[in-house]
Write a protein that holds these residues in place. Structure first.
Motif, PDB file in Angstrom:
ATOM      1  N   ALA A  39      -3.308 -12.261   4.302  1.00 14.02           N
ATOM      2  CA  ALA A  39      -2.393 -11.597   3.368  1.00 14.02           C
ATOM      3  C   ALA A  39      -1.200 -10.996   4.107  1.00 14.02           C
ATOM      4  N   GLU A  40      -0.081 -10.966   3.420  1.00 13.52           N
ATOM      5  CA  GLU A  40       1.099 -10.266   3.921  1.00 13.52           C
ATOM      6  C   GLU A  40       0.980  -8.829   3.428  1.00 13.52           C
ATOM      7  N   THR A  41       1.020  -7.855   4.329  1.00 18.54           N
ATOM      8  CA  THR A  41       0.820  -6.461   3.923  1.00 18.54           C
ATOM      9  C   THR A  41       2.012  -5.599   4.315  1.00 18.54           C
ATOM     10  N   ARG A  42       2.237  -4.592   3.497  1.00 20.00           N
ATOM     11  CA  ARG A  42       3.299  -3.617   3.754  1.00 20.00           C
ATOM     12  C   ARG A  42       2.793  -2.264   3.285  1.00 20.00           C
ATOM     13  N   SER A  43       2.916  -1.242   4.117  1.00 20.92           N
ATOM     14  CA  SER A  43       2.471   0.103   3.760  1.00 20.92           C
ATOM     15  C   SER A  43       3.637   1.074   3.796  1.00 20.92           C
ATOM     16  N   TYR A  44       3.611   2.010   2.864  1.00 23.41           N
ATOM     17  CA  TYR A  44       4.616   3.068   2.808  1.00 23.41           C
ATOM     18  C   TYR A  44       3.906   4.411   2.800  1.00 23.41           C
ATOM     19  N   GLU A  45       4.283   5.269   3.712  1.00 24.46           N
ATOM     20  CA  GLU A  45       3.767   6.631   3.737  1.00 24.46           C
ATOM     21  C   GLU A  45       4.758   7.482   2.937  1.00 24.46           C
ATOM     22  N   LEU A  46       4.404   7.774   1.698  1.00 23.99           N
ATOM     23  CA  LEU A  46       5.330   8.426   0.772  1.00 23.99           C
ATOM     24  C   LEU A  46       5.856   9.760   1.284  1.00 23.99           C
ATOM     25  N   ASN A  47       5.045  10.499   2.024  1.00 27.22           N
ATOM     26  CA  ASN A  47       5.475  11.814   2.513  1.00 27.22           C
ATOM     27  C   ASN A  47       6.612  11.718   3.533  1.00 27.22           C
TER      28      ASN A  47
ATOM     29  N   ALA B  17       4.863  -7.520  -5.434  1.00 27.28           N
ATOM     30  CA  ALA B  17       3.513  -7.592  -4.863  1.00 27.28           C
ATOM     31  C   ALA B  17       2.521  -8.276  -5.806  1.00 27.28           C
ATOM     32  N   ASP B  18       1.511  -8.895  -5.188  1.00 26.32           N
ATOM     33  CA  ASP B  18       0.386  -9.447  -5.936  1.00 26.32           C
ATOM     34  C   ASP B  18      -0.696  -8.390  -6.137  1.00 26.32           C
ATOM     35  N   LEU B  19      -0.781  -7.460  -5.190  1.00 30.28           N
ATOM     36  CA  LEU B  19      -1.777  -6.395  -5.226  1.00 30.28           C
ATOM     37  C   LEU B  19      -1.123  -5.115  -4.737  1.00 30.28           C
ATOM     38  N   VAL B  20      -1.350  -4.028  -5.459  1.00 31.11           N
ATOM     39  CA  VAL B  20      -0.826  -2.723  -5.075  1.00 31.11           C
ATOM     40  C   VAL B  20      -2.016  -1.796  -4.817  1.00 31.11           C
ATOM     41  N   VAL B  21      -2.009  -1.146  -3.652  1.00 31.01           N
ATOM     42  CA  VAL B  21      -3.064  -0.197  -3.286  1.00 31.01           C
ATOM     43  C   VAL B  21      -2.446   1.196  -3.316  1.00 31.01           C
ATOM     44  N   LEU B  22      -3.009   2.071  -4.141  1.00 35.26           N
ATOM     45  CA  LEU B  22      -2.561   3.461  -4.238  1.00 35.26           C
ATOM     46  C   LEU B  22      -3.618   4.329  -3.560  1.00 35.26           C
ATOM     47  N   ALA B  23      -3.244   5.025  -2.506  1.00 33.89           N
ATOM     48  CA  ALA B  23      -4.189   5.856  -1.762  1.00 33.89           C
ATOM     49  C   ALA B  23      -3.745   7.311  -1.835  1.00 33.89           C
TER      50      ALA B  23
ATOM     51  N   THR C 251       0.839  -1.189   0.000  1.00 31.02           N
ATOM     52  CA  THR C 251       0.000   0.000   0.000  1.00 31.02           C
ATOM     53  C   THR C 251       0.877   1.243   0.000  1.00 31.02           C
ATOM     54  N   LEU C 252       0.581   2.154  -0.910  1.00 28.18           N
ATOM     55  CA  LEU C 252       1.295   3.426  -0.989  1.00 28.18           C
ATOM     56  C   LEU C 252       0.338   4.534  -0.558  1.00 28.18           C
TER      57      LEU C 252
ATOM     58  N   TYR D 205      -6.237  19.749  -6.099  1.00 30.03           N
ATOM     59  CA  TYR D 205      -6.318  20.501  -7.349  1.00 30.03           C
ATOM     60  C   TYR D 205      -6.648  19.588  -8.521  1.00 30.03           C
ATOM     61  N   GLY D 206      -7.560  18.647  -8.288  1.00 25.59           N
ATOM     62  CA  GLY D 206      -8.046  17.782  -9.349  1.00 25.59           C
ATOM     63  C   GLY D 206      -7.100  16.681  -9.761  1.00 25.59           C
ATOM     64  N   ASP D 207      -6.093  16.358  -8.962  1.00 26.01           N
ATOM     65  CA  ASP D 207      -5.129  15.332  -9.341  1.00 26.01           C
ATOM     66  C   ASP D 207      -4.617  14.618  -8.089  1.00 26.01           C
ATOM     67  N   VAL D 208      -3.792  13.604  -8.281  1.00 26.60           N
ATOM     68  CA  VAL D 208      -3.155  12.937  -7.143  1.00 26.60           C
ATOM     69  C   VAL D 208      -2.174  13.915  -6.513  1.00 26.60           C
ATOM     70  N   THR D 209      -1.735  13.612  -5.305  1.00 22.64           N
ATOM     71  CA  THR D 209      -0.779  14.477  -4.612  1.00 22.64           C
ATOM     72  C   THR D 209       0.588  14.415  -5.291  1.00 22.64           C
ATOM     73  N   ALA D 210       1.418  15.392  -4.989  1.00 21.00           N
ATOM     74  CA  ALA D 210       2.787  15.411  -5.526  1.00 21.00           C
ATOM     75  C   ALA D 210       3.557  14.177  -5.067  1.00 21.00           C
ATOM     76  N   GLN D 211       3.281  13.708  -3.863  1.00 18.71           N
ATOM     77  CA  GLN D 211       3.956  12.525  -3.341  1.00 18.71           C
ATOM     78  C   GLN D 211       3.636  11.305  -4.207  1.00 18.71           C
ATOM     79  N   MET D 212       2.358  11.121  -4.544  1.00 12.86           N
ATOM     80  CA  MET D 212       1.954   9.983  -5.375  1.00 12.86           C
ATOM     81  C   MET D 212       2.461  10.153  -6.803  1.00 12.86           C
ATOM     82  N   LYS D 213       2.438  11.383  -7.300  1.00 15.66           N
ATOM     83  CA  LYS D 213       2.920  11.635  -8.658  1.00 15.66           C
ATOM     84  C   LYS D 213       4.404  11.294  -8.776  1.00 15.66           C
ATOM     85  N   GLY D 214       5.177  11.576  -7.717  1.00 16.48           N
ATOM     86  CA  GLY D 214       6.596  11.214  -7.715  1.00 16.48           C
ATOM     87  C   GLY D 214       6.791   9.716  -7.859  1.00 16.48           C
TER      88      GLY D 214
END
Length: 186
Positions: free
Chosen positions: A32-40, A76-82, A5-6, A87-96
């Motif tokens: 499931a085996e899960t791993r999360s990353y807080e991009l910020n 990963a078998d599954l990727v979660v993008l949160a 998860t991102l 401003y009508g788009d994903v955050t700069a962190q996700m865009k990176g």
């Protein structure tokens, strides 16, 4: 099953993280085996446009905090993008992250019927949405294009509408439950 998860919000433990965390907690309870990353919280640079991942390597040449994330996503078998909608788009962190995922594409990705170096996988995008016209309009295309290019065989969007500073600043627990059946569909 391995789920990565991102979390793309600059605000820790807020709406998009709440939705994604509920998803991954449920998946972990089911084995499931899960791993999360807080991009910020990571120190990383965006794609440098150096084309090393196309000319000399099969991965991104940059060595920073996103290196481990890119490797985990690859496995990963599954990727979660949160990501919230800013401003009508994903955050700069996700865009990176999205820009750096260019390294997953083969050098001939424009003409290759199998453009990705990744094995087929599933993805899910989580997005809280504040009330207002068009708040999600431009947000969807980047999240829909990314899976098509990166070997994703199935993609789902999880939204929580009407959440944000203009309404409430926490995700109601009923928004995180199972979807109700409507007209014979789940």
């Amino acid at each position: 099953m391995k789920i990565v998860t991102l979390l793309g919000s600059p605000r820790s433990n807020k709406n998009s993280a709440t939705i994604a965390n509920r998803f991954t907690e449920t998946a972990a309870q089911l084995g499931a085996e899960t791993r999360s990353y807080e991009l910020n919280r990571l120190a990383y640079r965006g794609c440098q446009g150096c084309y090393a991942c196309k000319n000399t390597l099969d991965h991104c040449v940059l060595q920073d905090d996103l290196t481990e994330v890119l490797t985990d996503v690859q496995d990963a078998d599954l990727v979660v993008l949160a990501s919230p909608v800013y401003y009508g788009d994903v955050t700069a962190q996700m865009k990176g992250f999205i820009d750096r995922s260019y390294s997953y594409l083969k050098p001939d990705y424009l003409t290759n019927p199998q453009p990705s170096r990744l094995t087929p996988r599933s993805s899910s995008s989580c997005s809280p949405r504040a009330p207002g016209r068009g708040a999600l309009c431009r947000h969807l295309p980047p999240l829909r294009r990314l899976p098509q290019m990166d070997g994703v065989t199935e993609s789902r969007l999880i939204r929580a509408c009407g959440i944000g500073p203009a309404s409430v600043d926490t995700v109601p627990s009923r928004s995180c439950g199972r979807p109700r059946r409507r007209h014979g569909r789940s």
